[in-house]
Design a protein around this motif. Sequence first.
Motif, PDB file in Angstrom:
ATOM      1  N   LEU A 294      22.457  34.853 138.672  1.00 37.69           N
ATOM      2  CA  LEU A 294      23.610  34.117 138.154  1.00 37.69           C
ATOM      3  C   LEU A 294      23.655  34.287 136.641  1.00 37.69           C
ATOM      4  O   LEU A 294      22.606  34.349 135.991  1.00 37.69           O
ATOM      5  CB  LEU A 294      23.487  32.632 138.495  1.00 37.69           C
ATOM      6  N   LEU A 295      24.858  34.351 136.089  1.00 38.68           N
ATOM      7  CA  LEU A 295      25.024  34.327 134.627  1.00 38.68           C
ATOM      8  C   LEU A 295      25.375  32.893 134.238  1.00 38.68           C
ATOM      9  O   LEU A 295      26.314  32.312 134.794  1.00 38.68           O
ATOM     10  CB  LEU A 295      26.144  35.288 134.207  1.00 38.68           C
ATOM     11  N   CYS A 296      24.614  32.334 133.300  1.00 40.22           N
ATOM     12  CA  CYS A 296      24.771  30.915 132.963  1.00 40.22           C
ATOM     13  C   CYS A 296      24.874  30.718 131.462  1.00 40.22           C
ATOM     14  O   CYS A 296      24.425  31.562 130.676  1.00 40.22           O
ATOM     15  CB  CYS A 296      23.549  30.116 133.435  1.00 40.22           C
TER      16      CYS A 296
ATOM     17  N   ARG B 102      35.287  29.423 135.020  1.00 37.75           N
ATOM     18  CA  ARG B 102      34.044  28.646 135.127  1.00 37.75           C
ATOM     19  C   ARG B 102      33.442  28.322 133.754  1.00 37.75           C
ATOM     20  O   ARG B 102      32.440  27.605 133.680  1.00 37.75           O
ATOM     21  CB  ARG B 102      33.027  29.412 135.976  1.00 37.75           C
ATOM     22  N   LEU B 103      34.037  28.869 132.684  1.00 40.14           N
ATOM     23  CA  LEU B 103      33.525  28.533 131.351  1.00 40.14           C
ATOM     24  C   LEU B 103      33.762  27.049 131.100  1.00 40.14           C
ATOM     25  O   LEU B 103      34.859  26.543 131.338  1.00 40.14           O
ATOM     26  CB  LEU B 103      34.228  29.376 130.285  1.00 40.14           C
ATOM     27  N   PRO B 104      32.765  26.333 130.610  1.00 37.36           N
ATOM     28  CA  PRO B 104      32.913  24.877 130.451  1.00 37.36           C
ATOM     29  C   PRO B 104      34.137  24.518 129.615  1.00 37.36           C
ATOM     30  O   PRO B 104      34.431  25.169 128.616  1.00 37.36           O
ATOM     31  CB  PRO B 104      31.616  24.463 129.740  1.00 37.36           C
TER      32      PRO B 104
ATOM     33  N   ALA C   2      25.998  25.572 132.848  1.00 36.68           N
ATOM     34  CA  ALA C   2      27.034  25.977 133.798  1.00 36.68           C
ATOM     35  C   ALA C   2      26.827  27.423 134.235  1.00 36.68           C
ATOM     36  O   ALA C   2      26.430  28.270 133.432  1.00 36.68           O
ATOM     37  CB  ALA C   2      28.412  25.839 133.148  1.00 36.68           C
ATOM     38  N   VAL C   3      27.085  27.677 135.492  1.00 38.74           N
ATOM     39  CA  VAL C   3      27.123  29.055 136.001  1.00 38.74           C
ATOM     40  C   VAL C   3      28.503  29.605 135.664  1.00 38.74           C
ATOM     41  O   VAL C   3      29.525  28.998 135.985  1.00 38.74           O
ATOM     42  CB  VAL C   3      26.907  29.085 137.523  1.00 38.74           C
TER      43      VAL C   3
END
Lengths: 319, 319
Positions: B154-156, B237-239, B286-287
């Motif tokens: 996963l990229l987080c 999905r970016l916060p 966050a992922v």
Amino acid sequence: MGEFELIRRYFASAACAAGAEGVALGIGDDCALLAPAPGEQLAVSTDTLVAGVHFPEVCDPFLLGQRALAVSASDLAAMGATPLAFTLALTLPTADAAWLEGFARGLNRMAHNCGLALVGGDTTRGPLSMTVTVFGRVPAGQALTRAGAQVGDLLCVGGVVGEAGGALELVLGRQQVAAEIAEPLLARYWSPQPQLAFGQALRGKATAALDVSDGLLADCGHISRASGVALVIESERLPASAALETLLGAERALQQKLGAGDDYVLAFTLPPRHLAELQAQWPQMAVVGRAEAGEGVRVLDARGQDITPRQGGYLHFME
Amino acid sequence: MGEFELIRRYFASAACAAGAEGVALGIGDDCALLAPAPGEQLAVSTDTLVAGVHFPEVCDPFLLGQRALAVSASDLAAMGATPLAFTLALTLPTADAAWLEGFARGLNRMAHNCGLALVGGDTTRGPLSMTVTVFGRVPAGQALTRAGAQVGDLLCVGGVVGEAGGALELVLGRQQVAAEIAEPLLARYWSPQPQLAFGQALRGKATAALDVSDGLLADCGHISRASGVALVIESERLPASAALETLLGAERALQQKLGAGDDYVLAFTLPPRHLAELQAQWPQMAVVGRAEAGEGVRVLDARGQDITPRQGGYLHFME
């Protein structure tokens, strides 16, 4: 061109990706990783050179690259540390290829001579300046600090002091002189030779040490204060420099020997029992005085008269 | 005033003469001596901030002092290192007491928050700039490099990215906005909180990590190249950042999230098996994507369409 690419392209021969002894990870990540052996401590020193302050705005980038690293490497010599690695933070007004090539060549050459691997850095745009941070290894408890001088120790220097200060007159164009006098002085200024092997040889012998960077008088003041002893400099025992004395005359030459700060020669205190052994191996070293009970630094002439100048050495932001 | 005195007077509360864990000798000698424990490596990183390039010529010295140290401390976080010490090379046009007092207060506060002891430095006269070199400890072999990402990871990210970039619009006076929007953004810019504890928590879990300093897109490029994998960023999905989106609107906010470089939040790759445990402890992470076979970095929108900008992130000397 990205900054890593810039650094990699020009500093490749000094750069260390990994694998050098004591370097687990070199340039290219968020941090470098240094791996001293068990029982070793890591000596660290940082120095900044600013254009127009520490060197002329216009100067040979090769010589500047040599000098930028030598100045910091000399701090490792002063601790008796074995050179390991360095980082370079370089601030440049423009990314001039010819300048960078010359600077990198000088830096790489000094890095190779000193045994220092480039492990990281930063390249930024701005007024020309550079900050070098050097790392060395030293067995725990064996580093040469400024604090161990004892009453009865000899005060010694690792070689001629004052020549680089004399050279500054030439570097800044204040004085002109024949090449045979200028050249040895300029070499001392632009290509100082950090006394790294000598510093390591002093481990376990010298009781206090530093490299002469503020001027011998001011630097002896640092040892005196840190060690709680008085230091006496016998001026006629300071190593002679024919070039310096021809350039400036005897009196101004002495002022440079006491006050000039660019030689990066070691000054140290030594119990007399170690003198013969050291001198046999390092004939350029000289005894120039002694440590006594008391405080402060005094300079005596050949007749023993006190000729201490009121102010010696260069201090930044001195008011 | 001599440089040591200058440093001592203003930076005394961050200064470490000796005695802190891992520091055998602090400020005042030719070198500091760091003493990592057996089996530990030393993480090292250097960063320069130049007035007019990295911060406005006229700014609050307290905030600048905080920021100067936080930027470098973030590199320790990115390696998973435990903070140990730092050196400061400070170049100043004048020795202004009020400015120094403010700068030192900001620096000292950040040093205290991060657990970093000032062990050395240099003070020089010249155009305003500062180079901070930080040192951290990490068990041998456990540092988080950029090179370990695996297909399937996963990229987080460690938190919201892009806010400091939005703040730059305000810092440089390009945009004005109500205080309730400006303040959280400005705090992110001036008082970045290096994710030091989080970085240490990632040891043994994350396969690659860095701190976002060139912009998420460019920094993912660093991981992608070092690890030999492709990275996919799913933009939705970016916060979220209400302040950033209010200031700039959705599209420019996304540009900042992908391209801005001043947040000093960690970005990392993580095998899925570690996700639940980490998220339970660090809910702000966050992922934001995944590692795939291939190369390069792609950005996908909510419908899976490729919206990768042609150029992301800020590169010094970019041509």
